[in-house]
Design an enzyme around this catalytic site. Sequence first.
Site, PDB file in Angstrom:
ATOM      1  N   CYS A 175      37.195  15.485  -3.516  1.00  0.00           N
ATOM      2  CA  CYS A 175      37.592  15.549  -2.120  1.00  0.00           C
ATOM      3  C   CYS A 175      39.108  15.673  -1.998  1.00  0.00           C
ATOM      4  O   CYS A 175      39.609  15.939  -0.917  1.00  0.00           O
ATOM      5  CB  CYS A 175      37.125  14.307  -1.379  1.00  0.00           C
ATOM      6  SG  CYS A 175      37.890  12.801  -1.967  1.00  0.00           S
ATOM      7  N   TYR A 233      20.513   9.643  -5.188  1.00  0.00           N
ATOM      8  CA  TYR A 233      21.885  10.024  -4.862  1.00  0.00           C
ATOM      9  C   TYR A 233      22.810   9.423  -5.913  1.00  0.00           C
ATOM     10  O   TYR A 233      22.831   8.206  -6.110  1.00  0.00           O
ATOM     11  CB  TYR A 233      22.274   9.521  -3.480  1.00  0.00           C
ATOM     12  CG  TYR A 233      21.628  10.292  -2.358  1.00  0.00           C
ATOM     13  CD1 TYR A 233      22.309  11.325  -1.729  1.00  0.00           C
ATOM     14  CD2 TYR A 233      20.328   9.976  -1.933  1.00  0.00           C
ATOM     15  CE1 TYR A 233      21.713  12.033  -0.697  1.00  0.00           C
ATOM     16  CE2 TYR A 233      19.725  10.676  -0.912  1.00  0.00           C
ATOM     17  CZ  TYR A 233      20.428  11.705  -0.288  1.00  0.00           C
ATOM     18  OH  TYR A 233      19.850  12.403   0.726  1.00  0.00           O
ATOM     19  N   TRP A 276      20.975   5.061  -4.215  1.00  0.00           N
ATOM     20  CA  TRP A 276      20.876   5.318  -5.654  1.00  0.00           C
ATOM     21  C   TRP A 276      19.415   5.465  -6.068  1.00  0.00           C
ATOM     22  O   TRP A 276      19.057   6.375  -6.824  1.00  0.00           O
ATOM     23  CB  TRP A 276      21.541   4.165  -6.408  1.00  0.00           C
ATOM     24  CG  TRP A 276      21.407   4.220  -7.909  1.00  0.00           C
ATOM     25  CD1 TRP A 276      20.486   3.576  -8.685  1.00  0.00           C
ATOM     26  CD2 TRP A 276      22.224   4.969  -8.812  1.00  0.00           C
ATOM     27  NE1 TRP A 276      20.684   3.857 -10.014  1.00  0.00           N
ATOM     28  CE2 TRP A 276      21.748   4.720 -10.134  1.00  0.00           C
ATOM     29  CE3 TRP A 276      23.329   5.823  -8.654  1.00  0.00           C
ATOM     30  CZ2 TRP A 276      22.320   5.287 -11.257  1.00  0.00           C
ATOM     31  CZ3 TRP A 276      23.906   6.386  -9.786  1.00  0.00           C
ATOM     32  CH2 TRP A 276      23.400   6.128 -11.063  1.00  0.00           C
TER      33      TRP A 276
END
Lengths: 239, 566
Positions: free
Chosen positions: A234, A204, A200
Amino acid sequence: MIVPDLVSAAEDDRALEELNVWLESRDADERIAWALETLPGHHVLSSSFGAQSAALLHLVTRHQPEVPVVLIDTGYLFPETYRFADALTERLSLNLKVYRPEIGIAWMEARLGRLWEQGLEGIERYNRLRKIEPMRRALKELGARTWVAGLRRSQSESRRNIRVLELREGRWKIHPLADWTDRDIWNYAQQHKLPYHPLWERGYVSIGDVHTTRAIAEGLRAEDTRFFGLKRECGLHFD
Amino acid sequence: MNAPLSAVEKIKSESRHLRGSLIESLADPVTGAIADSDTQLIKFHGSYQQDDRDLRDERRRQKLEPAYSFMIRTRLPGGVVTPEQWLKLDAIATGHANGTLRLTTRQAFQFHGVVKQDLRATMQAINASLIDTIAACGDVNRNVMVAANPHESRAHAAVFDWAARLSERLKPKTRAYYEIWLGEERVAGGEGDFEPVYGATYLPRKFKIAFAVPPVNDVDVFAHDLGFVAIVERGGLVGFNVTVGGGMGATHGDAATYPRLADILGFIAPEQIFAVAEAIVTTQRDFGDRTERKHARLKYTIADRGLDWFKREVERRTGFAIQPARPFAFERSGDRFGWTDSENERSHLTLRIEAGRVADNSARRQLSGLRAIAKIHRGEFRLTPNQNLIVANVAADDRAAIDALVADYGLDEFRSATPLRLDALACVALPTCALAMAEAERYLPDLLSKLEALLDKHALRDTPILLRISGCPNGCSRPYLAEIALVGKAPGRYNLMLGGDVRGQRLNRLHRENIDEPAILAELDALFARYAAERHEGEGFGDFLLRVGVIAPALRPITTPMEITT
């Protein structure tokens, strides 16, 4: 208001909607308490052990310490993710259940190549093999009637319309943090001294597999950092 | 894509409107059977060739052909007969069949054990009672079901009237029946060799229609290809919500087959009913799958092509739009036992007939008892959709005499039996049904006693629980709507299905596969214990199982998108 009963909600869209209206009026902790009390067992919590995963793990296990926590290990997670999972499991005494795809990574690459480099179709096939199949198996083997997940509306456009309570493939699925912002997560983490994922700090914001995750940069939305911007989801949470 | 037509399609198309070689088959003295192709055609005339499966092995050892006999089923819209007709049917059962009358889940009578040599005489006797058997089986619209007690209101009577007229409208027009069974002369090329609705090859598969009158869903309207839910305002019938694509049948181990609840298509005015029904039947005639009989019911046509497509096609054929569905609500399925009164100052007595088998045996003499009642009764008899019988339209003065006969002949089980026993359904199964994989009707009494012992143990004796047992997955006893269902898998082994509701609006789910009686009882013992301890006030067993997660919610939950008016 009269809160619709679960059987009505299972059989009538409007009753489910009314129940959602009521759930929206509760805070996350109350939603979790209600879900664990009312929704049928077994309850299963899924976590990607991503950037901000600690909050939901903490919230749920305070009510039900033994709740199975499913992590889908694709084999391609960041080393930091594996270490973060170990650390949180230790810190929160999680009942961690790791599920892996039927096919190992070397064999899959030998057979199918680097699927994540094969465009949208390749990515979708990759996700089916490495995420959706093991998650289906996890929910089935754990006898899950209720699935708790940390989806938030502010995470991406694709999640903007999620409901707190959904029926998915004959199971209840609850998103107690549906209306939480990054700020709410931050506040909760501060209050309970919970760690963020180590990546983080390096920009990210949505952390998946090594080869399909990048750090945020100028002009990118959080959702653009995944799957080369080709897609956001996903497929675990959406069809 | 161009799969060959199923074998039955060839038989139908070559049958010259259902004649086939039935006349020759009936005349053949060498065998008790009829020609193979005729076994398909005779269904359209209301009969199945069967054999006694209890005797199969013994007959084989003796080098004899199977003990062939025939089942005959009546076409009787709403299941209504006069006392005179009842007496005639009783005489036929005693004189030509196995001495019992079987009331079916679709409001028909069945005679079992009629031998070939006696088949024509039996058919003639049935027709002499002004009842026929045309299209009671086969790939056509079968017996039209109607909510069992039409005299409870003006609207009930109107619904029954529409149902009877629709039944007549959808009856095959071929004269084959009259030629083969009643000796009518064949008029070559005459009227009746033209089927305006069905065409030369009839429907791809059977077709079932039911009329429900809320709040009672005794017909299980969502289990039928086509349903009409009466919309009643201020005591009068204003129209029907039309339901399409229900059906119970499935095949073990074949995921492409499944029970399905009907969808609600929309609302129509009463006078639109013929146009809509014919549009639906002809759409299924033209688009139903004629290559694979397991995939030929209307439910698959709709599941494959979508409800929107289906509605457009029906509206194209009718030339008018189907309106949005009107609100309605069912409170329960099943029958209401005992006496009820109606606005015409008549009373109706619903009697329990276990598994629909009217017979005389050591425990009770129901056949004799109903014969005695028929001799004094001045109203009519009505078969319910749940294998029971209503002595309908009784004047106040006649009630005492009927009550006395009911008590004398052991027809008063409804006064003392548990709700579990009263509501249970069983299909015929062994020994006559060729499809049965396990016992149903013959096993029901024993099973009920064992379950009642479990209910006693958990102080649930007076709790209504809907149990249905079926000898195979085709589901004549509509098992997939029950709170507890046993679906036959092999002798002594069943799939245990759980979690239907009491309104006929939710399918149950497979809970345990292929288990025997001790395992069934152990499963239910544990669930009854949990139910007794954890249930909410007034919560049904099936609802409980869904709430606590013993069974999963349906994948396709919403079939009744109406306003909840209760």
